[in-house]
Motif scaffolding. Structure first.
Motif, short mmCIF file in Angstrom:
data_model
loop_
_atom_site.label_atom_id
_atom_site.label_comp_id
_atom_site.label_asym_id
_atom_site.label_seq_id
_atom_site.Cartn_x
_atom_site.Cartn_y
_atom_site.Cartn_z
N ILE A 116 0.84 -1.19 0.00
CA ILE A 116 0.00 0.00 0.00
C ILE A 116 0.88 1.25 0.00
O ILE A 116 0.66 2.18 -0.77
CB ILE A 116 -0.94 -0.03 1.23
N TYR A 117 1.88 1.25 0.85
CA TYR A 117 2.80 2.39 0.96
C TYR A 117 3.49 2.66 -0.37
O TYR A 117 3.54 3.80 -0.86
CB TYR A 117 3.85 2.10 2.04
N ASP A 118 4.03 1.61 -0.99
CA ASP A 118 4.79 1.79 -2.23
C ASP A 118 3.90 2.18 -3.40
O ASP A 118 4.38 2.80 -4.36
CB ASP A 118 5.58 0.53 -2.55
N ASN A 119 2.63 1.81 -3.36
CA ASN A 119 1.71 2.28 -4.39
C ASN A 119 1.62 3.80 -4.38
O ASN A 119 1.64 4.45 -5.43
CB ASN A 119 0.31 1.69 -4.17
N ILE A 120 1.54 4.37 -3.18
CA ILE A 120 1.41 5.83 -3.06
C ILE A 120 2.74 6.52 -3.38
O ILE A 120 2.77 7.57 -4.04
CB ILE A 120 0.94 6.23 -1.65
N ALA A 121 3.83 5.94 -2.93
CA ALA A 121 5.14 6.56 -3.11
C ALA A 121 5.66 6.44 -4.55
O ALA A 121 6.58 7.17 -4.94
CB ALA A 121 6.15 5.92 -2.15
N TYR A 122 5.07 5.54 -5.34
CA TYR A 122 5.60 5.24 -6.67
C TYR A 122 5.66 6.48 -7.56
O TYR A 122 6.71 6.79 -8.14
CB TYR A 122 4.74 4.16 -7.33
N GLY A 123 4.55 7.19 -7.67
CA GLY A 123 4.51 8.35 -8.56
C GLY A 123 5.54 9.42 -8.21
O GLY A 123 6.32 9.84 -9.07
N PRO A 124 5.57 9.86 -6.95
CA PRO A 124 6.58 10.86 -6.58
C PRO A 124 8.01 10.38 -6.84
O PRO A 124 8.87 11.17 -7.23
CB PRO A 124 6.32 11.06 -5.08
N LYS A 173 2.53 -1.89 4.86
CA LYS A 173 3.52 -2.74 4.20
C LYS A 173 2.88 -3.98 3.57
O LYS A 173 3.56 -4.79 2.94
CB LYS A 173 4.61 -3.16 5.19
N GLN A 174 1.58 -4.12 3.74
CA GLN A 174 0.89 -5.27 3.14
C GLN A 174 0.55 -5.00 1.68
O GLN A 174 0.46 -3.85 1.25
CB GLN A 174 -0.38 -5.59 3.94
N SER A 175 0.33 -6.07 0.92
CA SER A 175 0.03 -5.93 -0.49
C SER A 175 -1.28 -5.18 -0.70
O SER A 175 -2.29 -5.43 -0.01
CB SER A 175 -0.08 -7.30 -1.15
N ALA A 176 -1.28 -4.30 -1.70
CA ALA A 176 -2.51 -3.58 -2.05
C ALA A 176 -3.59 -4.52 -2.56
O ALA A 176 -4.77 -4.19 -2.53
CB ALA A 176 -2.19 -2.51 -3.10
N TYR A 177 -3.19 -5.69 -3.02
CA TYR A 177 -4.16 -6.65 -3.53
C TYR A 177 -5.06 -7.20 -2.42
O TYR A 177 -6.09 -7.80 -2.70
CB TYR A 177 -3.46 -7.80 -4.24
N GLY A 178 -4.66 -7.02 -1.16
CA GLY A 178 -5.46 -7.51 -0.06
C GLY A 178 -6.64 -6.61 0.29
O GLY A 178 -7.48 -6.97 1.12
#
Length: 279
Positions: A120-128, A160-165
């Motif tokens: 979840i965290y890395d999904n948000i941080a990806y664009g920046p 830190k859990q998968s966004a797919y969850g």
């Protein structure tokens, strides 16, 4: 038609008849896929801190127009765009404009939730991260984006859990959070609730009304009740079949304040669509 006009949630919001200082404008916009003329001569102005809904039957070009607003049609090899899309007084189709830069200012949320196979965290941080955006504190940015998408309280203990969850509705709000993390000016939404259940749809609609305070939203929807509930202005499109080929070219029929479109449209085609006589 009365039942639709009654559900409009912002009937008391006072807006000028036309956007006085539009954030974006489509001017004589024509779109071709090879020899197929998909959209004909669309002129639209999108007001700042407003929600504009684009409605109409399937194949009327509304999603094609939406994708023109951040140059997503550039990714279709056969697509050709004529006319102008003006964003803060600049034509985004000018030769010296970088389409990737356009998409940092004009974000997009797609029909089906499409989280990345990351936390979840890395999904948000990806664009920046990939755009090289200057970020003083990534944790604060992630939290702010998730709060902005009304998702923080639901995921703060599992970043830190998968966004797919996440559930489908949560995934769509995550995608909205991912979009606002890069601090865009405009958010495009292509059928953002079509894959969601009624409860999740209501959450996203509530979120759209909150986001309007900080962003300009442009939404394609097949759901007329949704357009009536959340939008300030509505553009109605239809499709004109070619008598020779049968191909359908999208046309803008009417554009006005949502309350007027759903209570007293100025065009018979609009009234026929709104009342369910066709489409």
């Amino acid at each position: 038609m009365g039942s639709l006009s009654d559900v409009h949630g912002d009937a008391n919001r006072q807006l000028p008849e036309f956007p006085l200082d539009p954030v974006m404008e489509a001017r004589n916009l024509n779109v071709f896929y090879g020899d197929f003329h998909a959209v004909h001569d669309v002129n639209l102005a999108y007001g700042k801190n407003e929600i504009t809904a684009m409605i109409g039957p399937s194949g009327c070009g509304k999603s094609t127009v939406l994708r023109c607003l951040n140059r997503m049609n550039d990714l279709v090899a056969s697509a050709r765009v004529e006319g102008e899309v003006i964003y803060h007084e600049q034509n985004i189709y000018a030769r010296d404009v970088d389409p990737i830069a356009v998409r940092t200012h004009v974000g997009m949320v797609f029909q089906k939730p499409n989280p990345f196979p990351k936390s979840i965290y890395d999904n948000i941080a990806y664009g920046p991260r990939v755009t090289g955006m200057k970020v003083d504190n990534m944790d604060d940015l992630v939290e702010g984006a998730l709060r902005g998408a009304a998702l923080w309280d639901e995921v703060k203990d599992k970043l830190k859990q998968s966004a797919y969850g996440l559930s489908g509705g949560q995934q769509q709000r995550l995608c909205i959070a991912r979009t606002i993390a890069t601090k865009p000016d405009v958010i495009l939404m292509d059928e953002p609730c079509s894959a969601l259940d009624p409860i999740a749809t209501a959450r996203v609609e509530d979120l759209m009304l909150q986001l309007r305070d900080d962003y300009t939203l442009i939404v394609v929807t097949h759901n007329m009740q949704q357009a009536a509930r959340v939008s300030d202005r509505t553009a109605f499109f239809t499709a004109r079949p070619d008598e020779t080929t049968g191909n359908r070219t999208g046309l803008l029929v009417e554009y006005d304040l949502t309350a007027k479109i759903f209570s007293n449209p100025g065009n018979q085609q609009t009234e026929d669509y709104i009342s369910g006589r066709f489409g």
